[in-house]
Design an enzyme around this catalytic site. Structure first.
Site, PDB file in Angstrom:
ATOM      1  N   HIS A  44       0.825  -1.195   0.000  1.00  0.00           N
ATOM      2  CA  HIS A  44       0.000   0.000   0.000  1.00  0.00           C
ATOM      3  C   HIS A  44       0.868   1.258   0.000  1.00  0.00           C
ATOM      4  O   HIS A  44       1.978   1.277   0.539  1.00  0.00           O
ATOM      5  CB  HIS A  44      -0.920   0.022   1.217  1.00  0.00           C
ATOM      6  CG  HIS A  44      -2.023  -0.988   1.139  1.00  0.00           C
ATOM      7  ND1 HIS A  44      -3.089  -1.009   2.003  1.00  0.00           N
ATOM      8  CD2 HIS A  44      -2.238  -2.013   0.277  1.00  0.00           C
ATOM      9  CE1 HIS A  44      -3.913  -1.988   1.692  1.00  0.00           C
ATOM     10  NE2 HIS A  44      -3.405  -2.624   0.649  1.00  0.00           N
ATOM     11  N   GLU A  46       0.615   4.051   1.598  1.00  0.00           N
ATOM     12  CA  GLU A  46       0.933   4.614   2.912  1.00  0.00           C
ATOM     13  C   GLU A  46       2.074   3.852   3.579  1.00  0.00           C
ATOM     14  O   GLU A  46       2.985   4.453   4.165  1.00  0.00           O
ATOM     15  CB  GLU A  46      -0.294   4.561   3.839  1.00  0.00           C
ATOM     16  CG  GLU A  46      -1.539   5.202   3.266  1.00  0.00           C
ATOM     17  CD  GLU A  46      -2.446   4.189   2.622  1.00  0.00           C
ATOM     18  OE1 GLU A  46      -3.601   4.076   3.065  1.00  0.00           O
ATOM     19  OE2 GLU A  46      -2.001   3.486   1.687  1.00  0.00           O
ATOM     20  N   CYS A  67      -6.509   1.537   5.137  1.00  0.00           N
ATOM     21  CA  CYS A  67      -6.901   0.287   5.783  1.00  0.00           C
ATOM     22  C   CYS A  67      -6.347   0.277   7.208  1.00  0.00           C
ATOM     23  O   CYS A  67      -5.531   1.122   7.598  1.00  0.00           O
ATOM     24  CB  CYS A  67      -6.375  -0.910   4.999  1.00  0.00           C
ATOM     25  SG  CYS A  67      -4.591  -1.168   5.128  1.00  0.00           S
ATOM     26  N   CYS A  70      -2.368  -0.048   7.466  1.00  0.00           N
ATOM     27  CA  CYS A  70      -1.652   1.191   7.163  1.00  0.00           C
ATOM     28  C   CYS A  70      -1.849   2.198   8.297  1.00  0.00           C
ATOM     29  O   CYS A  70      -0.943   2.966   8.632  1.00  0.00           O
ATOM     30  CB  CYS A  70      -2.141   1.784   5.839  1.00  0.00           C
ATOM     31  SG  CYS A  70      -1.570   0.870   4.394  1.00  0.00           S
TER      32      CYS A  70
END
Length: 283
Positions: A44, A46, A67, A70
Protein backbone atom coordinates in the site's frame (compact mmCIF):
# COMPACT_ATOMS: atom_id res chain seq x y z
CA UNK A 1 -10.11 23.84 -0.45
CA UNK A 2 -7.79 24.03 2.58
CA UNK A 3 -7.63 22.05 5.81
CA UNK A 4 -5.56 22.59 8.96
CA UNK A 5 -4.13 19.52 10.63
CA UNK A 6 -1.06 18.73 12.70
CA UNK A 7 -0.11 22.39 12.79
CA UNK A 8 -0.09 22.62 8.99
CA UNK A 9 -2.40 24.24 6.47
CA UNK A 10 -2.86 21.95 3.48
CA UNK A 11 -4.20 23.05 0.12
CA UNK A 12 -6.04 19.94 -1.07
CA UNK A 13 -6.28 21.00 -4.70
CA UNK A 14 -2.55 21.76 -4.87
CA UNK A 15 -1.66 18.38 -3.34
CA UNK A 16 -3.84 16.58 -5.88
CA UNK A 17 -1.92 18.22 -8.72
CA UNK A 18 1.19 16.39 -7.49
CA UNK A 19 -0.45 12.97 -7.22
CA UNK A 20 -1.17 10.39 -9.90
CA UNK A 21 -4.83 9.84 -10.69
CA UNK A 22 -4.29 6.33 -12.06
CA UNK A 23 -3.88 4.51 -8.74
CA UNK A 24 -3.92 5.02 -4.97
CA UNK A 25 -1.18 7.40 -3.87
CA UNK A 26 0.08 8.87 -0.61
CA UNK A 27 1.89 12.19 -0.17
CA UNK A 28 4.20 13.22 2.67
CA UNK A 29 3.53 16.83 3.68
CA UNK A 30 5.84 18.99 5.76
CA UNK A 31 5.29 22.71 6.36
CA UNK A 32 2.36 22.56 3.97
CA UNK A 33 4.50 21.30 1.08
CA UNK A 34 4.58 17.90 -0.62
CA UNK A 35 8.05 16.44 -0.10
CA UNK A 36 7.48 12.86 -1.27
CA UNK A 37 4.85 10.79 -3.10
CA UNK A 38 4.48 7.01 -3.24
CA UNK A 39 1.97 4.92 -5.21
CA UNK A 40 0.43 1.52 -4.58
CA UNK A 41 2.51 -1.27 -6.08
CA UNK A 42 3.48 -4.42 -4.22
CA UNK A 43 2.38 -2.76 -0.97
CA UNK A 44 0.00 0.00 0.00
CA UNK A 45 1.10 3.55 -0.74
CA UNK A 46 0.93 4.61 2.91
CA UNK A 47 3.09 1.71 4.09
CA UNK A 48 5.60 2.42 1.36
CA UNK A 49 5.76 6.07 2.43
CA UNK A 50 6.34 5.11 6.07
CA UNK A 51 9.02 2.56 5.14
CA UNK A 52 10.99 4.83 2.82
CA UNK A 53 10.71 8.25 4.52
CA UNK A 54 10.86 9.94 7.90
CA UNK A 55 7.22 10.74 8.57
CA UNK A 56 7.39 11.62 12.26
CA UNK A 57 5.54 14.88 12.94
CA UNK A 58 4.41 15.14 9.31
CA UNK A 59 0.98 14.83 7.68
CA UNK A 60 0.16 12.07 5.20
CA UNK A 61 -2.37 12.70 2.43
CA UNK A 62 -3.96 9.57 0.91
CA UNK A 63 -6.23 9.31 -2.12
CA UNK A 64 -8.34 6.56 -0.51
CA UNK A 65 -9.59 5.64 2.94
CA UNK A 66 -6.65 3.92 4.72
CA UNK A 67 -6.90 0.29 5.78
CA UNK A 68 -6.35 -0.75 9.41
CA UNK A 69 -2.81 -2.04 8.78
CA UNK A 70 -1.65 1.19 7.16
CA UNK A 71 -3.31 3.09 10.01
CA UNK A 72 -1.27 1.11 12.55
CA UNK A 73 1.93 1.71 10.59
CA UNK A 74 1.32 5.47 10.35
CA UNK A 75 0.46 5.76 14.03
CA UNK A 76 3.54 3.79 15.10
CA UNK A 77 5.70 6.05 12.89
CA UNK A 78 4.43 9.13 14.71
CA UNK A 79 2.55 11.01 12.00
CA UNK A 80 0.87 14.23 13.14
CA UNK A 81 -2.27 13.63 11.11
CA UNK A 82 -3.84 12.00 8.07
CA UNK A 83 -5.91 13.60 5.31
CA UNK A 84 -7.75 11.21 3.00
CA UNK A 85 -10.27 11.25 0.20
CA UNK A 86 -13.61 9.62 1.00
CA UNK A 87 -13.12 6.70 -1.38
CA UNK A 88 -12.96 3.00 -0.60
CA UNK A 89 -14.04 1.19 2.55
CA UNK A 90 -10.97 1.10 4.78
CA UNK A 91 -11.33 0.85 8.56
CA UNK A 92 -8.19 2.91 9.13
CA UNK A 93 -9.63 6.34 10.02
CA UNK A 94 -11.55 4.92 12.97
CA UNK A 95 -8.46 3.15 14.24
CA UNK A 96 -6.28 6.27 13.79
CA UNK A 97 -8.68 8.34 15.89
CA UNK A 98 -8.59 5.68 18.62
CA UNK A 99 -4.79 5.78 18.52
CA UNK A 100 -4.81 9.57 18.94
CA UNK A 101 -3.97 10.54 15.36
CA UNK A 102 -6.33 13.22 13.99
CA UNK A 103 -7.91 12.50 10.59
CA UNK A 104 -9.78 14.64 8.11
CA UNK A 105 -11.88 13.29 5.24
CA UNK A 106 -11.96 15.68 2.30
CA UNK A 107 -14.19 15.88 -0.77
CA UNK A 108 -12.54 18.16 -3.34
CA UNK A 109 -14.63 19.75 -6.07
CA UNK A 110 -12.88 17.60 -8.69
CA UNK A 111 -11.73 14.40 -6.99
CA UNK A 112 -9.36 12.25 -9.05
CA UNK A 113 -10.87 9.15 -10.60
CA UNK A 114 -8.70 6.13 -11.21
CA UNK A 115 -8.96 5.71 -14.95
CA UNK A 116 -9.75 2.29 -16.43
CA UNK A 117 -6.76 0.51 -17.93
CA UNK A 118 -6.46 1.01 -21.72
CA UNK A 119 -7.01 -2.69 -22.42
CA UNK A 120 -8.71 -4.99 -19.95
CA UNK A 121 -7.15 -8.45 -19.69
CA UNK A 122 -8.34 -9.52 -16.24
CA UNK A 123 -11.14 -8.13 -14.06
CA UNK A 124 -11.39 -8.92 -10.34
CA UNK A 125 -14.69 -8.08 -8.65
CA UNK A 126 -15.61 -8.44 -5.01
CA UNK A 127 -17.74 -6.74 -2.40
CA UNK A 128 -19.14 -6.53 1.04
CA UNK A 129 -16.06 -6.78 3.29
CA UNK A 130 -15.54 -3.46 5.15
CA UNK A 131 -12.00 -4.49 6.10
CA UNK A 132 -10.97 -5.17 2.51
CA UNK A 133 -10.33 -2.32 0.10
CA UNK A 134 -9.68 -2.13 -3.62
CA UNK A 135 -6.16 -1.04 -2.71
CA UNK A 136 -5.68 -4.27 -0.72
CA UNK A 137 -6.59 -6.41 -3.72
CA UNK A 138 -4.66 -4.24 -6.18
CA UNK A 139 -1.46 -4.36 -4.11
CA UNK A 140 -1.65 -8.14 -3.70
CA UNK A 141 -2.42 -8.57 -7.40
CA UNK A 142 0.63 -6.51 -8.35
CA UNK A 143 2.84 -8.52 -6.00
CA UNK A 144 1.56 -11.87 -7.32
CA UNK A 145 2.11 -10.97 -10.96
CA UNK A 146 5.54 -9.40 -10.54
CA UNK A 147 6.52 -12.49 -8.55
CA UNK A 148 6.01 -14.65 -11.66
CA UNK A 149 7.66 -12.15 -14.01
CA UNK A 150 4.51 -10.53 -15.41
CA UNK A 151 4.47 -6.76 -15.77
CA UNK A 152 0.99 -5.30 -15.45
CA UNK A 153 -0.89 -2.10 -14.82
CA UNK A 154 -3.26 -2.65 -11.90
CA UNK A 155 -6.02 -0.12 -11.27
CA UNK A 156 -8.17 -0.23 -8.12
CA UNK A 157 -11.72 1.15 -8.35
CA UNK A 158 -11.56 2.76 -11.82
CA UNK A 159 -13.94 5.70 -12.06
CA UNK A 160 -14.37 5.31 -8.27
CA UNK A 161 -16.25 2.01 -8.72
CA UNK A 162 -16.08 0.07 -5.47
CA UNK A 163 -15.31 -3.63 -5.51
CA UNK A 164 -13.50 -3.59 -8.86
CA UNK A 165 -9.82 -4.03 -9.75
CA UNK A 166 -8.65 -4.02 -13.37
CA UNK A 167 -5.47 -5.55 -14.77
CA UNK A 168 -3.75 -4.90 -18.09
CA UNK A 169 -0.82 -7.20 -18.83
CA UNK A 170 1.98 -5.15 -20.39
CA UNK A 171 4.62 -7.89 -20.56
CA UNK A 172 3.90 -11.59 -20.19
CA UNK A 173 1.08 -14.05 -20.84
CA UNK A 174 -2.45 -12.83 -19.92
CA UNK A 175 -3.65 -16.44 -19.66
CA UNK A 176 -0.93 -17.19 -17.14
CA UNK A 177 -1.79 -14.03 -15.20
CA UNK A 178 -5.44 -15.03 -15.15
CA UNK A 179 -4.61 -18.55 -14.02
CA UNK A 180 -2.46 -17.35 -11.12
CA UNK A 181 -5.01 -14.79 -9.98
CA UNK A 182 -7.88 -17.26 -10.24
CA UNK A 183 -5.89 -19.84 -8.29
CA UNK A 184 -5.27 -17.27 -5.55
CA UNK A 185 -8.54 -15.33 -5.46
CA UNK A 186 -11.00 -17.54 -7.32
CA UNK A 187 -12.59 -19.13 -4.26
CA UNK A 188 -13.57 -15.71 -2.90
CA UNK A 189 -13.65 -13.22 -5.81
CA UNK A 190 -14.77 -13.31 -9.43
CA UNK A 191 -11.67 -13.34 -11.63
CA UNK A 192 -12.37 -13.07 -15.35
CA UNK A 193 -10.15 -13.07 -18.43
CA UNK A 194 -11.18 -10.99 -21.46
CA UNK A 195 -9.97 -11.78 -24.97
CA UNK A 196 -11.56 -8.68 -26.51
CA UNK A 197 -11.71 -5.18 -25.07
CA UNK A 198 -12.06 -1.78 -26.67
CA UNK A 199 -13.98 1.47 -26.94
CA UNK A 200 -17.09 1.19 -29.11
CA UNK A 201 -19.47 3.86 -30.31
CA UNK A 202 -21.67 1.49 -32.31
CA UNK A 203 -22.71 -2.16 -32.21
CA UNK A 204 -21.73 -2.93 -35.79
CA UNK A 205 -17.99 -2.64 -35.15
CA UNK A 206 -18.39 -4.59 -31.89
CA UNK A 207 -20.18 -7.40 -33.75
CA UNK A 208 -17.35 -7.61 -36.28
CA UNK A 209 -14.75 -7.93 -33.53
CA UNK A 210 -16.80 -10.52 -31.64
CA UNK A 211 -17.03 -12.68 -34.77
CA UNK A 212 -13.29 -12.34 -35.42
CA UNK A 213 -11.91 -12.76 -31.90
CA UNK A 214 -14.54 -14.47 -29.74
CA UNK A 215 -16.53 -16.71 -32.11
CA UNK A 216 -13.62 -19.13 -32.84
CA UNK A 217 -13.33 -19.81 -29.09
CA UNK A 218 -16.95 -20.91 -28.63
CA UNK A 219 -17.80 -24.55 -27.92
CA UNK A 220 -21.54 -25.22 -28.08
CA UNK A 221 -23.80 -24.76 -26.34
CA UNK A 222 -23.08 -21.30 -24.96
CA UNK A 223 -24.71 -18.66 -22.76
CA UNK A 224 -23.97 -14.96 -22.28
CA UNK A 225 -23.67 -13.20 -18.93
CA UNK A 226 -23.33 -9.42 -19.00
CA UNK A 227 -22.50 -6.80 -16.39
CA UNK A 228 -23.11 -3.15 -17.25
CA UNK A 229 -20.99 -1.42 -14.62
CA UNK A 230 -21.63 1.93 -16.29
CA UNK A 231 -24.00 2.46 -19.27
CA UNK A 232 -22.44 3.58 -22.55
CA UNK A 233 -23.33 4.25 -26.18
CA UNK A 234 -23.57 0.53 -26.98
CA UNK A 235 -25.56 -0.84 -24.03
CA UNK A 236 -27.62 0.63 -21.21
CA UNK A 237 -28.46 -2.64 -19.48
CA UNK A 238 -27.20 -6.19 -19.02
CA UNK A 239 -30.15 -7.90 -20.73
CA UNK A 240 -29.65 -5.73 -23.80
CA UNK A 241 -25.98 -6.71 -23.99
CA UNK A 242 -26.71 -10.42 -23.47
CA UNK A 243 -29.31 -10.53 -26.23
CA UNK A 244 -27.13 -8.68 -28.72
CA UNK A 245 -23.97 -10.76 -28.18
CA UNK A 246 -26.10 -13.90 -28.19
CA UNK A 247 -27.64 -12.94 -31.53
CA UNK A 248 -24.20 -12.25 -33.02
CA UNK A 249 -22.95 -15.71 -32.06
CA UNK A 250 -26.11 -17.60 -33.07
CA UNK A 251 -25.92 -15.87 -36.47
CA UNK A 252 -22.60 -17.73 -36.90
CA UNK A 253 -24.34 -21.05 -36.27
CA UNK A 254 -23.76 -21.53 -32.53
CA UNK A 255 -26.36 -22.95 -30.16
CA UNK A 256 -27.60 -21.42 -26.93
CA UNK A 257 -28.32 -23.27 -23.67
CA UNK A 258 -28.96 -20.89 -20.80
CA UNK A 259 -29.32 -23.68 -18.23
CA UNK A 260 -26.36 -25.92 -19.00
CA UNK A 261 -23.84 -24.14 -21.28
CA UNK A 262 -20.43 -25.54 -22.11
CA UNK A 263 -19.11 -22.03 -22.81
CA UNK A 264 -19.88 -18.89 -20.83
CA UNK A 265 -19.37 -15.60 -22.63
CA UNK A 266 -18.78 -12.76 -20.18
CA UNK A 267 -19.50 -9.18 -21.25
CA UNK A 268 -18.42 -6.19 -19.18
CA UNK A 269 -19.51 -2.66 -20.07
CA UNK A 270 -17.83 0.38 -18.55
CA UNK A 271 -19.05 3.38 -20.52
CA UNK A 272 -17.66 3.25 -24.05
CA UNK A 273 -15.48 0.26 -23.30
CA UNK A 274 -16.94 -3.18 -23.94
CA UNK A 275 -14.96 -6.27 -22.94
CA UNK A 276 -15.84 -9.84 -23.94
CA UNK A 277 -14.30 -12.99 -22.48
CA UNK A 278 -14.80 -16.73 -22.91
CA UNK A 279 -14.79 -19.30 -20.13
CA UNK A 280 -15.21 -22.99 -21.02
CA UNK A 281 -16.46 -25.62 -18.62
CA UNK A 282 -14.07 -28.51 -18.01
CA UNK A 283 -15.27 -32.00 -18.86
Amino acid sequence: MKVTLGGQTIDVEEVLKRISSTTVAAALIKDGEVVAVEETGGEHAEKKLVRKHDVEGAVIFVTARPCRYCAEAMAEAGVAGVVYLGKGRGYGPYLLERLGVPCVEVHPSEPPAWRPVPRLDVLITFGGNPYLTEEDVAARTYALLTGIGIEAEVVPAPNNMAGRVEVMVKRGDPDRAHGRLKETFGSVFKVRRFQLSGDYEDRESLAEDVLEVVEPLIEDPFAVRANVASPGPTFSGSKEAEVFIGDVLTSAGHEVDLEDPRTLVHVDVLGRRVSVGVERRDG
